[in-house]
Structure formats: structure tokens, C-alpha cells
Design a protein around this motif. Sequence first.
Motif, PDB file in Angstrom:
ATOM      1  N   ASP A   1       9.423   8.383   8.660  1.00 14.86           N
ATOM      2  CA  ASP A   1       8.943   7.918   9.973  1.00 14.86           C
ATOM      3  C   ASP A   1       7.434   8.105  10.091  1.00 14.86           C
ATOM      4  O   ASP A   1       6.729   7.222  10.584  1.00 14.86           O
ATOM      5  N   LEU A   2       6.940   9.279   9.680  1.00  9.45           N
ATOM      6  CA  LEU A   2       5.511   9.574   9.779  1.00  9.45           C
ATOM      7  C   LEU A   2       4.695   8.636   8.886  1.00  9.45           C
ATOM      8  O   LEU A   2       3.622   8.186   9.279  1.00  9.45           O
ATOM      9  N   ARG A   3       5.213   8.353   7.716  1.00  9.89           N
ATOM     10  CA  ARG A   3       4.506   7.413   6.831  1.00  9.89           C
ATOM     11  C   ARG A   3       4.529   6.002   7.411  1.00  9.89           C
ATOM     12  O   ARG A   3       3.533   5.295   7.390  1.00  9.89           O
ATOM     13  N   ALA A   4       5.677   5.581   7.951  1.00 12.49           N
ATOM     14  CA  ALA A   4       5.807   4.237   8.521  1.00 12.49           C
ATOM     15  C   ALA A   4       4.893   4.040   9.731  1.00 12.49           C
ATOM     16  O   ALA A   4       4.380   2.941   9.951  1.00 12.49           O
ATOM     17  N   SER A   5       4.671   5.105  10.506  1.00 18.70           N
ATOM     18  CA  SER A   5       3.808   5.012  11.690  1.00 18.70           C
ATOM     19  C   SER A   5       2.342   5.322  11.349  1.00 18.70           C
ATOM     20  O   SER A   5       1.521   5.459  12.239  1.00 18.70           O
ATOM     21  N   HIS A   6       2.044   5.449  10.060  1.00 17.87           N
ATOM     22  CA  HIS A   6       0.685   5.721   9.560  1.00 17.87           C
ATOM     23  C   HIS A   6       0.126   7.033  10.116  1.00 17.87           C
ATOM     24  O   HIS A   6      -1.069   7.152  10.360  1.00 17.87           O
ATOM     25  N   GLN A   7       0.996   8.028  10.267  1.00  8.33           N
ATOM     26  CA  GLN A   7       0.574   9.351  10.711  1.00  8.33           C
ATOM     27  C   GLN A   7       0.483  10.326   9.540  1.00  8.33           C
ATOM     28  O   GLN A   7       0.038  11.454   9.726  1.00  8.33           O
ATOM     29  N   ALA A   8       0.932   9.925   8.363  1.00 11.20           N
ATOM     30  CA  ALA A   8       0.912  10.793   7.187  1.00 11.20           C
ATOM     31  C   ALA A   8       0.028  10.158   6.120  1.00 11.20           C
ATOM     32  O   ALA A   8       0.076   8.947   5.902  1.00 11.20           O
ATOM     33  N   TYR A   9      -0.789  10.985   5.478  1.00 10.35           N
ATOM     34  CA  TYR A   9      -1.699  10.514   4.445  1.00 10.35           C
ATOM     35  C   TYR A   9      -1.452  11.290   3.164  1.00 10.35           C
ATOM     36  O   TYR A   9      -1.571  12.501   3.123  1.00 10.35           O
ATOM     37  N   ASP A  10      -1.101  10.548   2.128  1.00  8.65           N
ATOM     38  CA  ASP A  10      -0.832  11.146   0.833  1.00  8.65           C
ATOM     39  C   ASP A  10      -2.114  11.279   0.019  1.00  8.65           C
ATOM     40  O   ASP A  10      -3.058  10.525   0.229  1.00  8.65           O
ATOM     41  N   LEU A  11      -2.116  12.215  -0.901  1.00  6.83           N
ATOM     42  CA  LEU A  11      -3.230  12.396  -1.813  1.00  6.83           C
ATOM     43  C   LEU A  11      -3.014  11.441  -2.985  1.00  6.83           C
ATOM     44  O   LEU A  11      -1.993  11.492  -3.654  1.00  6.83           O
ATOM     45  N   LYS A  12      -3.956  10.552  -3.180  1.00  9.53           N
ATOM     46  CA  LYS A  12      -3.844   9.553  -4.245  1.00  9.53           C
ATOM     47  C   LYS A  12      -4.766   9.948  -5.395  1.00  9.53           C
ATOM     48  O   LYS A  12      -5.962  10.100  -5.209  1.00  9.53           O
ATOM     49  N   PRO A  13      -4.207  10.133  -6.606  1.00 10.02           N
ATOM     50  CA  PRO A  13      -5.063  10.463  -7.754  1.00 10.02           C
ATOM     51  C   PRO A  13      -5.979   9.288  -8.084  1.00 10.02           C
ATOM     52  O   PRO A  13      -5.605   8.142  -7.909  1.00 10.02           O
ATOM     53  N   GLN A  14      -7.180   9.607  -8.541  1.00 13.35           N
ATOM     54  CA  GLN A  14      -8.164   8.557  -8.843  1.00 13.35           C
ATOM     55  C   GLN A  14      -8.153   8.202 -10.307  1.00 13.35           C
ATOM     56  O   GLN A  14      -7.895   8.884 -11.166  1.00 13.35           O
TER      57      GLN A  14
END
Length: 121
Positions: free
Chosen positions: A108-121
Motif C-alpha cells: 500500500d505504501l509503495r502504491a501510494s508513493h509513500q515508500a522509497y526504496d534504495l536503488k543500487p547505482q
Amino acid sequence: MTNVALRHSPKRRGPALAITIATIALPYLAGTATAYAADDPLKSFPIVIHCQQKDTTHIFYLSRVTDAGLATYVASDRIAGTISLDGQAKAVVGGEGGGNCVGKTLADLRASHQAYDLKPQ
């Protein structure tokens, strides 16, 4: 979202108090959490979650993940919450209801753009 009694307490405690209380409360809130990749919990849990409480946005950052798969998130004003991979977000310390994150799952948090994941570069 801060507890008025804590905010106006003559003996103000630092964030360590919130984390200590959250740590004590974690075993009681854990329930049955889904196993996660113990090698890298950042693959399972977002690094940041933001929640709206009345006219204030609180930014919670990932503080710890237990072996049982329960993540603790903390923010300023001595507030903290927990969430598991298969559970709902809960306000643990210092919240007056927890805002619009309480009761939501990670999906739910990801779908509502309230959660931000760490993306490796």
C-alpha cells in the motif's frame, strides 16, 4: 503527531528513549512475520517512508530490522513505528494515531508513493 505529554515534559528525553521503548515493544508486535533476505534487508524494506498527520509530513527512516522481519522506522519529535513484510504499519512511540500510514501494508505504501526504496547505482 507528537505526544503532548512528552513534548512538554520538563525532563525531555532524546531519541534514544523512543528507540528503547520501540525495542521493548517489538517482540509483542512482531506476530508472525514473513522471512526476509537477512543478507540485505534493504531489498525488502524501503529506506524512507513519509506519512501525513494533519498539516505535517513526517519522514521516517529505516532504523533496524529484526531477524523476525520486523522493521522499525524513526522520525524527528521522538516518534517511531514498525512494519513487517506481511503486516500493517503501526505507530509505536510518540504518535497520536500515526497519520495516513497506520494500517497500510508495504505494498500500500509503495502504491501510494509513500515508500522509497534504495536503488543500487
